[in-house]
Write an enzyme that holds these catalytic residues in place. Structure first.
Site, PDB file in Angstrom:
ATOM      1  N   ARG A  34       0.689  -1.206   0.165  1.00  0.00           N
ATOM      2  CA  ARG A  34       0.010  -0.151  -0.076  1.00  0.00           C
ATOM      3  C   ARG A  34       1.062   1.477   0.000  1.00  0.00           C
ATOM      4  O   ARG A  34       0.540   2.238  -0.678  1.00  0.00           O
ATOM      5  CB  ARG A  34      -0.921  -0.101   1.056  1.00  0.00           C
ATOM      6  CG  ARG A  34      -1.781   1.191   1.376  1.00  0.00           C
ATOM      7  CD  ARG A  34      -2.835   1.430   2.377  1.00  0.00           C
ATOM      8  NE  ARG A  34      -3.450   2.473   2.412  1.00  0.00           N
ATOM      9  CZ  ARG A  34      -4.415   2.524   3.564  1.00  0.00           C
ATOM     10  NH1 ARG A  34      -4.730   1.826   4.282  1.00  0.00           N
ATOM     11  NH2 ARG A  34      -5.170   3.708   3.606  1.00  0.00           N
ATOM     12  N   HIS A  59     -16.706   2.984  -4.685  1.00  0.00           N
ATOM     13  CA  HIS A  59     -15.631   4.297  -4.625  1.00  0.00           C
ATOM     14  C   HIS A  59     -15.778   5.453  -5.628  1.00  0.00           C
ATOM     15  O   HIS A  59     -15.211   6.244  -6.153  1.00  0.00           O
ATOM     16  CB  HIS A  59     -14.238   3.949  -4.573  1.00  0.00           C
ATOM     17  CG  HIS A  59     -13.924   3.157  -3.315  1.00  0.00           C
ATOM     18  ND1 HIS A  59     -12.560   2.893  -2.868  1.00  0.00           N
ATOM     19  CD2 HIS A  59     -14.679   2.792  -2.302  1.00  0.00           C
ATOM     20  CE1 HIS A  59     -12.669   2.169  -1.797  1.00  0.00           C
ATOM     21  NE2 HIS A  59     -14.051   2.194  -1.425  1.00  0.00           N
ATOM     22  N   TYR A  64     -14.498   9.688  -2.356  1.00  0.00           N
ATOM     23  CA  TYR A  64     -13.233   9.339  -3.440  1.00  0.00           C
ATOM     24  C   TYR A  64     -13.992  10.259  -4.586  1.00  0.00           C
ATOM     25  O   TYR A  64     -12.662  10.266  -5.215  1.00  0.00           O
ATOM     26  CB  TYR A  64     -13.642   7.932  -3.664  1.00  0.00           C
ATOM     27  CG  TYR A  64     -13.096   7.104  -2.509  1.00  0.00           C
ATOM     28  CD1 TYR A  64     -11.789   6.574  -2.397  1.00  0.00           C
ATOM     29  CD2 TYR A  64     -14.083   6.589  -1.685  1.00  0.00           C
ATOM     30  CE1 TYR A  64     -11.389   5.743  -1.583  1.00  0.00           C
ATOM     31  CE2 TYR A  64     -13.558   5.639  -0.758  1.00  0.00           C
ATOM     32  CZ  TYR A  64     -12.344   5.154  -0.618  1.00  0.00           C
ATOM     33  OH  TYR A  64     -11.947   4.318   0.308  1.00  0.00           O
TER      34      TYR A  64
END
Length: 421
Positions: free
Chosen positions: A90, A194, A244
């Protein structure tokens, strides 16, 4: 009832356990299996999970194992919450795109594609093993990017529904502002995972009064602050976009912000270290307050609701999930995966009818769906050219020079996870 959580060593898991304990009348679990290859983390999380169940007088048995096949054997439902590559991957997803002037984020843009390429093959292998062990089991996918992963599962013929906590977060927020029970709030939530908008907030059900104008008039500043968008944007749109959407509506501003501070991955890694130390305390028998900062708010309530409905229990009749489009949005193919209100039951999820979308939203949805087509193709078949085409199609990239540079970086940072590389 047996439920298995793959990725059970996640620091998220105590949030899930707390929900299972509190809502045991809705989802009467007799055996809960936490599966994770990280034995040390799993021991810490499993110990806390048992103490939470004991404190709340839940009679269910909690089992921890690194053996996936044993863990899914006989499961009525399998919940996927894994992160291939962990927080280290990540961290890369959130940083190397910035080198090309693009958003670095773990579920959208170049970083989101990297995560999809790492994740889809692993999830499909898990799902196939679930099918061999118990073909009637439902798979609930909370693993990001949820839309792409859910589509991969459905196209491979698995009994799968995708889940995200964005909608339930909005539901709880709006219920609090309106002073009503969350069950009274029905969202006209539409889009892709999202990439969604709340076009109406109805009281009492799908046909109830739309109170979104009242919410925006009375609480627009607070809602805008939560989304980190200017209040006039909400007023002009007349809808509430997912947070988002800021990556799209304020891309350059976000890139500057991300380049000037530590990544979210770094923050989460530090938080996880502290959480795991807490989980090791034998006196801790409830989820710690710090967990709320980790993310995933109301995840457990959404997961319990969905699992209960799929398994024929007392879940809500309508829930926001990720499932096949099947004509709901006529400008998308039937096998696109959308995120919307659906009637959920033992049959699965059937999207409710959706009023026609403004081109402002339909255009972006169609664009990202085309990207997801290419992203899934790259995840399933590999190859530099497929990665390049997916990046070129994404509106947060969209230029061939950026796509070229990002392709090289993506492959370089993910070689250990990409068999074809």
């Amino acid at each position: 009832m047996k439920l298995t959580v793959v990725g059970g060593g996640s620091t998220y898991t105590p949030e899930l356990i707390d929900g299972f304990a509190r809502l045991r009348d809705t989802l009467p679990i007799t055996e809960l299996v936490l599966v994770d290859p990280a034995a040390e983390r799993l021991d810490l999380v499993g110990g806390l999970a048992r103490r939470i169940f004991a404190k709340q007088d839940h009679a269910g048995k909690i089992v921890t194992t690194s053996d996936l096949d044993a863990g899914v054997e006989g499961a009525d439902a399998v919940l996927l919450q894994l992160r291939v590559g962990g927080q280290a991957a990540r961290q890369q997803d959130e940083t190397w795109p910035l080198e090309c002037g693009c958003v670095g984020q773990e579920t959208t843009g170049a970083g989101g594609l990297a995560k999809a390429l790492r994740t889809v093959p692993v999830v499909l292998d898990i799902a196939e093993r679930v099918r061999r062990a118990n073909p009637d089991a439902w798979i609930i996918d909370f693993t990001n990017p949820v839309g792409i992963v859910t589509r991969a599962l459905l196209q491979a013929g698995h009994k799968a529904v995708g889940l995200c906590n964005v909608a339930i977060g909005f539901q709880r927020k709006f219920a609090g502002l309106l002073g009503v029970a969350p069950s009274e709030v029905h969202l006209d939530h539409v889009g892709l995972n999202h990439l969604t908008w709340e076009r109406a907030v109805r009281l009492g059900g799908p046909e109830g009064e739309n109170v979104l104008p009242r919410l925006l008039a009375g609480h627009g500043d607070a809602i805008a602050d939560d989304l980190r968008l200017p209040r006039p944007v909400l007023d002009r749109l007349g809808v509430v976009p997912s947070y988002y959407l800021r990556y799209f509506y304020a891309h350059d501003e976000v890139v500057r912000e991300l380049g000037s501070k530590p990544s979210r991955a770094a923050e989460v890694a530090a938080m996880e270290k502290e959480l795991l130390e807490m989980y090791g305390d034998p006196a801790l028998d409830e989820k710690p307050a710090l967990l709320a900062k980790r993310g995933g708010a109301f995840y457990s309530e959404a997961a319990v609701d969905l699992a209960a409905s799929l398994l024929g229990g007392g879940g809500s009749p309508y829930q926001v999930v990720n499932t096949y489009n099947n004509g709901t949005l006529p400008f998308l193919p039937d096998d696109a995966v959308i995120e919307t209100q659906a009637a959920v039951g033992a049959h699965g999820a059937a999207p409710l009818p959706v009023a026609p979308l403004d081109p402002l939203y339909a255009g972006l949805i169609a664009n990202i769906t085309a990207y997801e087509d290419l992203a899934l193709e790259a995840a399933l078949r590999g190859g530099r050219d497929r990665v390049f085409k997916a990046l070129l199609a994404h509106p947060l990239v969209g230029q061939y020079a950026y796509a070229d540079g990002l392709t090289d970086r993506l492959i370089a940072h993910n070689q250990e996870h990409l068999a074809w590389a």
